[in-house]
Scaffold this active site. Structure first.
Site, short mmCIF file in Angstrom:
data_model
loop_
_atom_site.label_atom_id
_atom_site.label_comp_id
_atom_site.label_asym_id
_atom_site.label_seq_id
_atom_site.Cartn_x
_atom_site.Cartn_y
_atom_site.Cartn_z
N HIS A 222 0.84 -1.19 0.00
CA HIS A 222 0.00 0.00 0.00
C HIS A 222 0.88 1.24 0.00
O HIS A 222 2.05 1.18 0.34
CB HIS A 222 -0.91 0.02 1.24
CG HIS A 222 -0.13 -0.03 2.52
ND1 HIS A 222 0.16 -1.23 3.16
CD2 HIS A 222 0.47 0.93 3.26
CE1 HIS A 222 0.87 -0.97 4.24
NE2 HIS A 222 1.09 0.32 4.32
N HIS B 24 5.88 5.95 -1.64
CA HIS B 24 6.65 4.69 -1.65
C HIS B 24 5.78 3.55 -1.15
O HIS B 24 4.92 3.75 -0.29
CB HIS B 24 7.92 4.81 -0.80
CG HIS B 24 7.65 4.91 0.65
ND1 HIS B 24 7.24 6.08 1.26
CD2 HIS B 24 7.70 3.97 1.63
CE1 HIS B 24 7.06 5.86 2.54
NE2 HIS B 24 7.33 4.59 2.80
#
Length: 190
Positions: A42, A127
């Protein structure tokens, strides 16, 4: 409960990333990294930590508003890097990263306005964590391979509030379990 706001990649995008991760896991020294399982992939937008149950409704209301104020946008997994001298290996994002950053700012603001203690603000860097270092592993070969990675784009259409259930068994390699406890459509009227 331990909570964070996130953008979750769809299953087909996660499957594409899984192929890239399989390549990375074949590199020498890969067993010196703790690889994040596919259910844990995620983009964290805002980490709230332990949130008192009585704050969750206000946080949810504010996250719904943040999602509604953000139009759907295009994103793709791309490239990669490291944090902390190999302590974390990640893939990044391409596409409308400015919209992702705006949604992250709105998710952080939602937490603050709901009364969640947030700590100091840091500029958002998109990220998705792939692995964490257990020891001093040189991740430069992994980062080098990831540089060329460019996934297909998808339209981000929702913001998720995710509960993180940390491992309690003490079994080596056990990973946190993630459960979306709220989802809100981007750009929806509300």
């Amino acid at each position: 409960m331990r909570l964070f706001a996130a953008v979750l990649p769809p299953q087909d995008i996660a499957a594409e990333l899984a192929v890239e991760v399989d390549r990375l896991r074949r590199l020498p020294g890969a067993d010196g990294l703790r690889w994040t399982g596919r259910p844990g992939w995620h983009f964290t937008l805002a980490f709230y930590g332990e949130v008192a149950d009585d704050l969750v409704p206000a946080l949810s209301d504010r996250l719904a508003r943040a999602a509604h104020r953000t139009a759907p946008f295009e994103l793709a997994l791309a490239g990669g890097g490291q944090f902390g001298h190999g302590r974390a290996l990640w893939t990044g994002a391409s596409g409308d990263v400015a919209a992702l950053r705006l949604l992250a700012d709105r998710a952080e603001s939602a937490g603050r306005k709901a009364g969640v203690p947030m700590g100091e603000h840091r500029r958002y860097q998109a990220h998705l964590t792939l692995a964490r270092g257990r020891e001093a592993v040189d991740v430069r070969p992994y980062v080098e391979l990831l540089r060329a990675f460019a996934g297909r784009s998808w339209t981000v259409t929702e913001l998720a509030l995710v509960r993180s259930n940390l491992p309690r068994s003490g079994v080596p390699g056990e990973q946190p379990r993630y459960e979306a406890v709220g989802r809100w459509a981007c750009g929806a009227s509300g």
